[in-house]
Write an enzyme that holds these catalytic residues in place. Structure first.
Site, PDB file in Angstrom:
ATOM      1  N   CYS A  55       0.874  -1.171   0.160  1.00  0.00           N
ATOM      2  CA  CYS A  55      -0.182  -0.054   0.055  1.00  0.00           C
ATOM      3  C   CYS A  55       0.768   1.405   0.072  1.00  0.00           C
ATOM      4  O   CYS A  55       0.315   2.511  -0.319  1.00  0.00           O
ATOM      5  CB  CYS A  55      -0.871  -0.013   1.168  1.00  0.00           C
ATOM      6  SG  CYS A  55      -0.012   0.220   2.891  1.00  0.00           S
TER       7      CYS A  55
HETATM    8  N1  LIG Z   1      -4.599  -0.450  10.299  1.00  0.00           N
HETATM    9  C1  LIG Z   1      -3.136  -0.259  10.324  1.00  0.00           C
HETATM   10  N2  LIG Z   1      -2.690   0.208  11.702  1.00  0.00           N
HETATM   11  C2  LIG Z   1      -1.379   0.459  11.669  1.00  0.00           C
HETATM   12  N3  LIG Z   1      -0.422   0.013  10.819  1.00  0.00           N
HETATM   13  C3  LIG Z   1      -0.800  -0.629   9.855  1.00  0.00           C
HETATM   14  C4  LIG Z   1      -2.341  -0.903   9.570  1.00  0.00           C
HETATM   15  N4  LIG Z   1      -2.319  -1.511   8.553  1.00  0.00           N
HETATM   16  C5  LIG Z   1      -1.144  -1.733   7.893  1.00  0.00           C
HETATM   17  N5  LIG Z   1      -0.254  -1.145   8.879  1.00  0.00           N
HETATM   18  C6  LIG Z   1       1.291  -1.137   8.810  1.00  0.00           C
HETATM   19  O1  LIG Z   1       1.453  -1.315   7.577  1.00  0.00           O
HETATM   20  C7  LIG Z   1       2.264  -2.419   7.206  1.00  0.00           C
HETATM   21  C8  LIG Z   1       2.081  -2.993   5.946  1.00  0.00           C
HETATM   22  O2  LIG Z   1       0.676  -3.320   5.768  1.00  0.00           O
HETATM   23  P1  LIG Z   1       0.040  -3.955   4.440  1.00  0.00           P
HETATM   24  O3  LIG Z   1       1.177  -3.887   3.341  1.00  0.00           O
HETATM   25  O4  LIG Z   1      -0.740  -4.968   4.910  1.00  0.00           O
HETATM   26  O5  LIG Z   1      -0.516  -2.652   3.965  1.00  0.00           O
HETATM   27  S1  LIG Z   1      -2.108  -2.076   4.158  1.00  0.00           S
HETATM   28  O6  LIG Z   1      -2.816  -2.795   5.365  1.00  0.00           O
HETATM   29  O7  LIG Z   1      -2.848  -2.092   3.125  1.00  0.00           O
HETATM   30  O8  LIG Z   1      -1.884  -0.722   4.816  1.00  0.00           O
HETATM   31  C9  LIG Z   1       1.976  -3.170   8.436  1.00  0.00           C
HETATM   32  O9  LIG Z   1       3.025  -4.197   8.648  1.00  0.00           O
HETATM   33  P2  LIG Z   1       2.491  -5.619   9.413  1.00  0.00           P
HETATM   34  O10 LIG Z   1       3.160  -5.149  10.876  1.00  0.00           O
HETATM   35  O11 LIG Z   1       3.141  -6.745   8.729  1.00  0.00           O
HETATM   36  O12 LIG Z   1       1.273  -5.713   9.642  1.00  0.00           O
HETATM   37  C10 LIG Z   1       1.767  -2.123   9.428  1.00  0.00           C
HETATM   38  O13 LIG Z   1       3.187  -2.087   9.828  1.00  0.00           O
END
Ligand SMILES: Nc1ncnc2c1ncn2[C@@H]1O[C@H](COP(=O)(O)OS(=O)(=O)O)[C@@H](OP(=O)(O)O)[C@H]1O
Length: 317
Positions: free
Chosen positions: A309
């Site tokens: 994203c």
């Molecule tokens: N809702 C929300 N709140 C806080 N942080 C978030 C959120 N969504 C994504 N992330 C952060 O973005 C990392 C990448 O997520 P994604 O590639 O799955 O992207 S996304 O969900 O579409 O934003 C993701 O990495 P991960 O720790 O691997 O989940 C987080 O660091």
């Protein structure tokens, strides 16, 4: 079951006939050594009365372990692996907290993130506030994500710092300003407004100097060479970098940790409603399988398939 020749030794010549029979008839998977000092009979039906001892003696024997032993070995190896991965992740988190002023964990509540929450809790960093938890409300999340966040906050005794699109009070205001289909008409703008900017603002507002996240090498090619820490103006910390998705689930099961309810509805990963699809369970644990239901059908500006994203790619450093 295959009949495997046995290496035999015997102490009395009448045993020879029996041993020959054993070699010919006993359906063993194991190569071994049979020794007998019992009185032998030529008749096969008397074989069961002999005091036979099966000793695994050769390397060949060891490598031809029975199915039961193989299962046991794999189970033990996985337990050792998980123990090592957990120790390593805890060590990384401890080192980071000891080295940085304001580490924070932006948490998307997916399975790996819940493992990190549990690890942080084991170190007491959630209750004592040493690691802040950031939650980005994109206004496009599944309703279950909000209730699950509430559950995790109560379980681990923390309150997350919630950020969303700037200059709007709530989703209603967002829709009246940008419409309800910005993610279709201009995906880059949508990402910028609902994800990248609030994410970046959250890190700046909280003066985060080390950002913990759940990225792992097995997420896919873009993450294949991740290390547990990446240095920079703001360190990126991936305590699960070397874990596989299977390890994540082994950990959750072993520690009785609750997980996002959508996983039981076939979603290996969870993000926005419009960019998250269920995936057949047999694909979850393939390389890149966890994120295979994310950003389905969405394209980057250059026409390539969307897999990120922008939060971690070209996003805030
Ligand atoms: N809702 C929300 N709140 C806080 N942080 C978030 C959120 N969504 C994504 N992330 C952060 O973005 C990392 C990448 O997520 P994604 O590639 O799955 O992207 S996304 O969900 O579409 O934003 C993701 O990495 P991960 O720790 O691997 O989940 C987080 O660091």
């Amino acid at each position: 079951m295959a009949v495997v020749p046995l290496q035999l030794s015997y102490s009395a010549s009448p045993a020879r006939a029996v041993c020959a029979n054993v070699a010919a008839r006993v359906p063993l998977k194991t190569v071994g050594r049979i020794s007998t000092n019992a009185i032998c009979s030529k008749e096969w039906f008397l074989f069961r009365d002999l005091r036979l001892r099966l000793q695994i003696t050769s390397k060949a024997a060891a490598s031809e372990a029975s199915p039961l032993q193989v299962e046991h070995l794999v189970k033990k190896a996985r337990e050792h692996r998980l123990q090592h991965l957990e120790e390593q992740a805890l060590w990384v988190l401890r080192e980071i907290v000891n080295s940085y002023q304001t580490p924070a964990f932006p948490c998307a509540l997916i399975a790996g993130d819940v493992v990190i929450l549990d690890l942080l809790s084991k170190l007491d960093y959630l209750k004592n506030g040493r690691v802040k938890v950031i939650f980005i409300d994109t206004f496009h999340l599944f309703p279950e994500s909000y209730t699950f966040l509430d559950l995790m906050e109560r379980r681990y005794g923390f309150k997350s710092h919630v950020f969303h699109a700037a200059d709007v009070k709530d989703k209603k205001e967002y829709v009246s300003k940008f419409g309800s289909d910005l993610f279709i008409t201009d995906i880059d703008k949508y990402d910028r407004i609902c994800k990248v900017e609030p994410f970046s603002r959250s890190l700046d507002t909280l003066k985060v100097d080390a950002m913990i996240n759940g990225r792992r090498r097995d997420h896919g090619a873009e993450r294949a060479h991740l290390e547990v820490v990446e240095d920079g103006a703001r360190a990126k910390v991936q305590p699960l970098a070397y874990w596989e998705f299977r390890d994540v689930w082994d950990y959750l099961e072993k520690n009785g940790v609750p997980y996002h309810p959508l996983h039981d509805q076939g979603y290996p990963s969870v993000g926005d409603v419009q960019s998250t699809l269920p995936v057949p369970k047999d694909q979850w644990f393939e390389y890149g399988g966890e994120r295979s239901g994310r950003f389905q059908g969405l394209k980057n500006k250059d026409g390539s398939d969307k897999t990120e994203c922008g939060i971690h790619v070209g996003g805030p450093q």
